[in-house]
Design a protein around this motif. Structure first.
Motif, PDB file in Angstrom:
ATOM      1  N   ASP A 182       0.827  -1.207   0.000  1.00 59.10           N
ATOM      2  CA  ASP A 182       0.000   0.000   0.000  1.00 59.10           C
ATOM      3  C   ASP A 182       0.866   1.264   0.000  1.00 59.10           C
ATOM      4  O   ASP A 182       2.075   1.210   0.156  1.00 59.10           O
ATOM      5  CB  ASP A 182      -0.959   0.003   1.200  1.00 59.10           C
ATOM      6  CG  ASP A 182      -0.205  -0.184   2.508  1.00 59.10           C
ATOM      7  OD1 ASP A 182       1.049  -0.145   2.474  1.00 59.10           O
ATOM      8  OD2 ASP A 182      -0.854  -0.368   3.547  1.00 59.10           O
ATOM      9  N   ARG A 183       0.214   2.392  -0.172  1.00 60.89           N
ATOM     10  CA  ARG A 183       0.918   3.661  -0.311  1.00 60.89           C
ATOM     11  C   ARG A 183       1.849   3.988   0.874  1.00 60.89           C
ATOM     12  O   ARG A 183       2.983   4.435   0.658  1.00 60.89           O
ATOM     13  CB  ARG A 183      -0.113   4.781  -0.525  1.00 60.89           C
ATOM     14  CG  ARG A 183       0.487   6.149  -0.741  1.00 60.89           C
ATOM     15  CD  ARG A 183       1.085   6.267  -2.142  1.00 60.89           C
ATOM     16  NE  ARG A 183       2.102   7.304  -2.192  1.00 60.89           N
ATOM     17  CZ  ARG A 183       2.451   7.968  -3.305  1.00 60.89           C
ATOM     18  NH1 ARG A 183       1.883   7.683  -4.451  1.00 60.89           N
ATOM     19  NH2 ARG A 183       3.380   8.892  -3.272  1.00 60.89           N
ATOM     20  N   PRO A 184       1.385   3.790   2.117  1.00 62.85           N
ATOM     21  CA  PRO A 184       2.313   4.098   3.221  1.00 62.85           C
ATOM     22  C   PRO A 184       3.632   3.319   3.106  1.00 62.85           C
ATOM     23  O   PRO A 184       4.687   3.842   3.461  1.00 62.85           O
ATOM     24  CB  PRO A 184       1.533   3.668   4.471  1.00 62.85           C
ATOM     25  CG  PRO A 184       0.111   3.771   4.074  1.00 62.85           C
ATOM     26  CD  PRO A 184       0.048   3.416   2.616  1.00 62.85           C
ATOM     27  N   ALA A 185       3.558   2.089   2.587  1.00 60.68           N
ATOM     28  CA  ALA A 185       4.789   1.305   2.408  1.00 60.68           C
ATOM     29  C   ALA A 185       5.730   2.024   1.453  1.00 60.68           C
ATOM     30  O   ALA A 185       6.931   2.118   1.677  1.00 60.68           O
ATOM     31  CB  ALA A 185       4.456  -0.090   1.877  1.00 60.68           C
ATOM     32  N   PHE A 186       5.149   2.543   0.363  1.00 62.80           N
ATOM     33  CA  PHE A 186       5.957   3.269  -0.619  1.00 62.80           C
ATOM     34  C   PHE A 186       6.583   4.505   0.030  1.00 62.80           C
ATOM     35  O   PHE A 186       7.773   4.777  -0.120  1.00 62.80           O
ATOM     36  CB  PHE A 186       5.091   3.681  -1.815  1.00 62.80           C
ATOM     37  CG  PHE A 186       5.867   4.324  -2.931  1.00 62.80           C
ATOM     38  CD1 PHE A 186       6.435   3.559  -3.942  1.00 62.80           C
ATOM     39  CD2 PHE A 186       6.038   5.706  -2.961  1.00 62.80           C
ATOM     40  CE1 PHE A 186       7.157   4.155  -4.965  1.00 62.80           C
ATOM     41  CE2 PHE A 186       6.762   6.311  -3.980  1.00 62.80           C
ATOM     42  CZ  PHE A 186       7.317   5.532  -4.981  1.00 62.80           C
ATOM     43  N   ASP A 187       5.752   5.238   0.772  1.00 67.38           N
ATOM     44  CA  ASP A 187       6.227   6.492   1.380  1.00 67.38           C
ATOM     45  C   ASP A 187       7.310   6.266   2.424  1.00 67.38           C
ATOM     46  O   ASP A 187       8.093   7.160   2.714  1.00 67.38           O
ATOM     47  CB  ASP A 187       5.049   7.260   2.008  1.00 67.38           C
ATOM     48  CG  ASP A 187       4.098   7.773   0.937  1.00 67.38           C
ATOM     49  OD1 ASP A 187       4.545   7.903  -0.224  1.00 67.38           O
ATOM     50  OD2 ASP A 187       2.916   8.034   1.246  1.00 67.38           O
TER      51      ASP A 187
END
Lengths: 187, 453
Positions: B46-51
């Protein structure tokens, strides 16, 4: 050409050229098509100057010297065009690779003639001429990126030596590289 | 049920999964059409992982590209050092690169697509190209007169090889690359060993296993350490004959205030993680200051890097200038200047790495500064033309000084890349001889080089 291939839009081109968007698309199908046309124009012009300068002398090594001199003179007098054809083509991704290869191939036959004067002409690597032209392009690419276009003409003896060595051996190549070619502006 | 591939992905660390997904998507769709959403969908994250790992698509591309270049450089040096003779060393490097590209189509395509990210991506590529050029340039050590080949030759050979490989990859013909190796080797060997030696390369087959001709176990065991296994005696002969030993200097980069602490912190963080892997958290941890303090001084990592770079180069230039001015005798002034440079870089390996290696991958702003700094050393050599006899001046070309500085920097950078910054002072006699020879002739130059301090 100031911004680099990726960043240039068709809108930029028509604004700079002072023409309508319609006019652009009457002449070119896309941005890459327009770059290709610019590049073809530059290659044709460079080739004309090279052949012109080379025809003024007799032997093939002297022709390489004279032709390269004319080429470097042209590149240093047209840095924007050189940037489009050399720098951008090696960084602009798949769309530009044809453009890069066509520019290289245009000059290959001029060097291939060297096989006739070389005692090992038939045995030399088949891609040798591409290596020579590509190598010269790369050196010019590096100088243009560093903003050293004024010093490009000073590279002549080194590049002549680089181009002639595989055909004539280092010693003869060095000797010819040390001879001053006819001044390119005379043409 | 997870299929096997998904399970493998899940087992690998998050960051690696994102990078793998990025490379696949970029190879399929190109830079412009690669989105963070597509990457995450492929990675199953998910996005938090990317961030947690990247600031955005651009950062993700450049980080992956940086790692790929660093990995490639390590592999190249390892291949180079697996052989004894120069042409074998170079062939091992060529086979290594070609084997990687023809066995991993996605990575090969990524290496082309990433250039769309702009100047920073191109600068990273050109840094790798400089290393390749310096490996080719080592061929001059095999010659009776090592100075007889122009310094642009190796650069041209590396660049044209790149162009030919690049075109094959773009056309989806990476499987034809092995046929290119004998051709490229032949052209690369000719200027240094002569036409016949070049022609002999044409009949050699592409053989990636050849690079392990020597001491397989020793070489492959070094892989895990993350550093190339480069012993001093693995260097080309002109580097290997130097006596070992290093002169411990007190740490001179003593930090007094926060700004300097942050700069030192950045240098340490970069030594640990590389430029792209370094975060502001790494910097503040090494500097032992708060995040708020960081932002009081710098708006970004890049700004901090530029400040660090300028500080280090200023110090380096001061040392060199002081060394050079310590005597009126030009050859000894050059010796003192080079000695001061090596002493500083050897005493501060982190700073050496920052200003000689990482600077080239930290984006166009720094690359410009790097080139300006390199140019600033040219006038020291130009002074050497004064009072030389006409036959010596005739031998010098307008670019002699630039070539000397370039050659010197390339030798120094190579040692730093190999994790040998601390032994840099061993290079002194060779660098002195190399730079003085065009002006004094080799006999006089080697005399100055051999002097004891």
């Amino acid at each position: 050409m100031e911004k680099g291939y990726r960043a240039v839009t068709v809108a930029d081109i028509v604004r700079r050229a002072g023409i309508a968007r319609n006019t652009f698309y009457e002449n070119f199908s896309s941005k890459e098509d327009c770059f290709l046309a610019a590049s073809e124009f530059a290659v044709k012009e460079a080739l004309r100057r090279v052949v012109d300068a080379a025809s003024k002398v007799d032997s093939w090594p002297a022709r390489v010297n004279a032709g390269l001199s004319a080429f470097l003179h042209y590149v240093s007098s047209e840095p924007a065009l050189a940037r489009t054809c050399i720098v951008e083509a090696l960084s602009a991704g798949p769309a530009a690779v044809d453009r890069y290869e066509r520019s290289i191939q245009a000059f290959v036959p001029l060097f291939r003639m060297g096989r006739k004067v070389s005692s090992k002409g038939e045995e030399l690597p088949t891609t040798l001429e591409e290596t020579i032209v590509g190598g010269i392009f790369w050196i010019l690419y590096q100088r243009i990126i560093m903003g050293q276009t004024e010093q490009i003409e000073e590279l002549l003896p080194e590049l002549v030596e680089f181009a002639l060595t595989p055909y004539l051996g280092a010693e003869s190549a060095k000797r010819i590289a040390a001879e001053a070619p006819p001044t390119p502006t005379a043409s | 049920m997870l299929d096997l591939e998904t399970r493998e992905r899940a087992a690998s660390p998050e960051r690696e999964r994102i990078v793998e997904a990025l490379i696949e998507i970029a190879a399929e769709r190109g830079y412009a059409e690669t989105t963070v959403e597509l990457i995450l969908e492929r990675a199953g994250l998910d996005r938090p992982a990317f961030d947690r790992h990247f600031r955005g698509k651009y950062d993700c591309f450049l980080s992956a590209w940086q790692e790929m270049n660093e990995g490639c450089m390590r592999e190249m040096l390892e291949a180079y050092n697996s052989q004894d003779e120069w042409p074998d060393r170079l062939r091992a490097v060529a086979c290594e690169i070609v084997e990687r590209l023809s066995n991993d189509a996605d990575r090969a395509t990524f290496a082309v697509e990433v250039l769309a990210a702009g100047d920073a991506a191109r600068a990273r590529r050109d840094m790798t190209m400089r290393v390749i050029a310096s490996l080719i340039d080592a061929g001059r050590n095999e010659m009776d007169d090592p100075e007889s080949v122009p310094h642009t030759t190796a650069e041209a050979l590396a660049g044209s090889a790149y162009g030919q490989v690049y075109a094959k990859v773009v056309r989806g013909q990476a499987d034809e690359l092995p046929n290119l190796v004998p051709q490229l080797m032949s052209a690369a060997v000719m200027p240094y060993l002569g036409i016949d030696a070049g022609l002999a390369e044409l009949s050699r087959d592409f053989d990636p296993s050849a690079r392990y001709g020597r001491d397989v176990a020793k070489k492959s065991s070094s892989r895990k350490s993350g550093e190339p296994n480069v012993a001093a005696d693995d260097y080309p002969p002109e580097l290997a004959r130097l006596p070992p030993g290093r002169h411990g200097l007190p740490r001179e980069f003593v930090v007094h205030n926060q700004r300097e602490r942050l700069i030192a912190g950045l240098a340490e963080a970069i030594a640990e993680n590389g430029y792209s892997g370094t975060t502001i958290a790494h910097i503040t941890r090494h500097a032992a200051v708060s995040r708020r303090t960081f932002y009081e001084h710098f708006s970004s990592k890049d700004e901090c890097f530029v400040a660090a770079y300028d500080t280090v180069m200023e110090q380096l230039q001061e040392r060199v200038s002081a060394g050079f001015e310590s005597t009126d005798d030009w050859p000894h002034a050059v010796r003192a200047g080079i000695s001061a440079m090596l002493e500083f870089l050897a005493a501060e390996p982190h700073l050496a790495r920052l200003c000689m290696v990482e600077a080239l991958v930290a984006g166009p702003v720094v690359v410009e500064r790097y080139d300006a700094a390199i140019q600033s050393f040219v006038p020291y050599f130009q002074t050497g033309r004064e009072g030389r006899p006409p036959e010596v001046l005739a031998r010098l070309s307008p670019t002699t000084e630039e070539a000397l500085v370039g050659g010197m920097v390339s030798l120094i950078s190579r040692r730093i890349i190999a994790g040998k910054a601390e032994d840099l002072e061993e290079l002194l006699p060779d660098l002195v001889e190399f730079t003085l020879t065009p002006y004094l002739g080799s006999e006089e130059a080697s005399k100055v080089a051999a002097e004891k301090d």
